[in-house]
Design an enzyme around this catalytic site. Structure first.
Site, mmCIF file in Angstrom:
data_model
loop_
_atom_site.group_PDB
_atom_site.id
_atom_site.type_symbol
_atom_site.label_atom_id
_atom_site.label_comp_id
_atom_site.label_asym_id
_atom_site.label_seq_id
_atom_site.Cartn_x
_atom_site.Cartn_y
_atom_site.Cartn_z
ATOM 1 N N GLU A 1 -3.627 7.464 -4.049
ATOM 2 C CA GLU A 1 -3.472 6.188 -3.338
ATOM 3 C C GLU A 1 -3.369 5.042 -4.328
ATOM 4 O OE1 GLU A 1 -6.010 4.877 0.268
ATOM 5 O OE2 GLU A 1 -6.956 3.892 -1.447
ATOM 6 N N TYR B 1 0.858 -1.189 0.000
ATOM 7 C CA TYR B 1 0.000 0.000 0.000
ATOM 8 C C TYR B 1 0.892 1.236 0.000
ATOM 9 C CZ TYR B 1 -3.181 3.657 1.683
ATOM 10 O OH TYR B 1 -3.896 4.808 1.803
#
Length: 383
Positions: free
Chosen positions: A189, A101
């Site tokens: 993101e 991530y």
């Protein structure tokens, strides 16, 4: 402004990040054609401006164009958290070795950019932060200095990658921050950012939110705004130059000034109520603008009452009172409305309301008194 995955990935590609080949499809036939063009195993991914699409059945991995067409037939038209799927993204497959991530967002409290990185990708970052906080790397970046080489090395080291994969990761991190800066984003993101079996680093997803206040500098991004997918109240407010954000409660909120409106939300919550929205009519709002704001706020079916909180500065209390009465007359609103006036000419404004008040309009002198009255008249649960 939130972007769809396929739009976000196009921005990432423009700034040097590697992604898998993909095409957007609006019909099952287009999905089949896209799968034929890409070849091999593909993912059929719902394009919605919300999370949780995988759990909702909005992502299917298929091995043939016929299966891609069938998957698109199932996904198109699906409702995912109130969002109707009108497009799918057909994306090529990859042999994944590692999922991570990586994101950059605005930390308003620190007044800096914040990098979040975790070796546990493909899951919600809130879950990682709660269950395994040591797996989450937080790194602030001073916007006046920018991303420094030692910061790139720090996050790359945390990834545990070596060799060419580490170099690719470092470059991807730099390009992600470059994307964040160049488009005036509030969030960029990638979840997951993957390393393939062959060692390549790829962005398998993309979530990009661009600051609305900067869109005048990014005409190309502003044109990506999907009017059909926008909340109808928020879309109308934007067209009327009103600051409006829809919330989940039943007490409609209007005020003049962002700080005052934020305080109003807090006081309504303190009084046991649940705000239905944030709505700032701005300084110097006339009767027409107030009428528009009232109409937008009350067009939300959940709203069972309205709290109008005004502090007279640029906007004088007597003018607000006249504008409010004119607006109520124009919109013919029957819901209970609680008005709190303070500041310049507030007493005159309250007198005007007292002399001409419709039965559904109530006045209060203090914000807490008005909030309690609004919550009581609206009903805590909106019933």
């Amino acid at each position: 402004m939130d972007l769809y995955e396929y739009q976000g990935k196009e921005l990432l590609r423009q700034h040097g990040l590697a992604t898998l080949p993909g095409r957007v499809a609006e019909t099952p036939e287009e999905a089949r054609e896209a799968a034929e063009e890409i070849g091999g195993t593909v993912a059929v991914k719902a394009q919605v401006l919300t999370g949780g699409r995988g759990k909702a059945g909005g992502i299917k991995v298929v091995s043939s164009p016929e299966e891609a067409q069938s998957a698109a037939e199932q996904i198109l038209g699906m409702d995912i958290k109130g969002h109707t799927v009108r497009r799918v993204y057909i994306e090529g497959g990859a042999e994944i070795a590692t999922e991570m991530y990586l994101s950059v967002l605005v930390d308003r409290e620190a007044k800096k950019s914040l990098v979040l990185f975790s070796t546990e990708g493909g899951v919600e970052i809130e879950q990682v932060a709660e269950e395994n906080p040591d797996a989450l790397v937080r790194l602030h970046i001073d916007p006046l200095v920018g991303l420094m080489p030692y910061q790139v090395r720090e996050v790359t080291f945390a990834s545990g990658l070596t060799g060419d994969s580490a170099k690719q990761f470092g470059k991807a991190f730099q390009n992600l921050y470059k994307t964040f800066e160049s488009v005036d984003a509030s969030l960029v993101e990638i979840n997951p950012l993957v390393v393939t079996e062959s060692g390549d680093v790829l962005a398998l997803d993309a979530k990009v939110t661009v600051d609305n206040s900067s869109l005048y500098r990014h005409k190309d991004i502003a044109e990506l705004h999907d009017v059909e997918a926008a909340d109808p109240q928020e879309q109308r407010a934007q067209e009327a130059d009103l600051q409006y954000v829809k919330l989940d409660g039943n007490v409609g909120i209007l005020g003049n000034g962002a700080g005052l409106v934020m305080s109003t939300l807090d006081v309504v919550a303190q009084a046991g109520g649940s705000p239905a929205n944030f709505c700032d009519v701005g300084g110097g709002a006339d009767a027409d603008k107030i009428a528009t704001a009232l109409d937008i706020v009350t067009s939300n079916e959940k709203v069972t009452g309205v709290f109008f909180n005004i502090f007279g500065g640029i906007t004088r209390g007597d003018e607000v009172a006249k504008g409010l009465l004119s607006a109520i007359e124009k919109t013919n609103i029957s819901l209970p409305i609680v008005v709190r006036l303070d500041g310049t000419n507030a007493e005159e404004g309250r007198e005007i309301l007292a002399e001409n008040t419709p039965e559904n309009v109530h006045t209060a002198e203090t914000m807490l008194e008005a909030a309690r009255m609004a919550v009581e008249l609206s009903g805590k649960g909106g019933n």
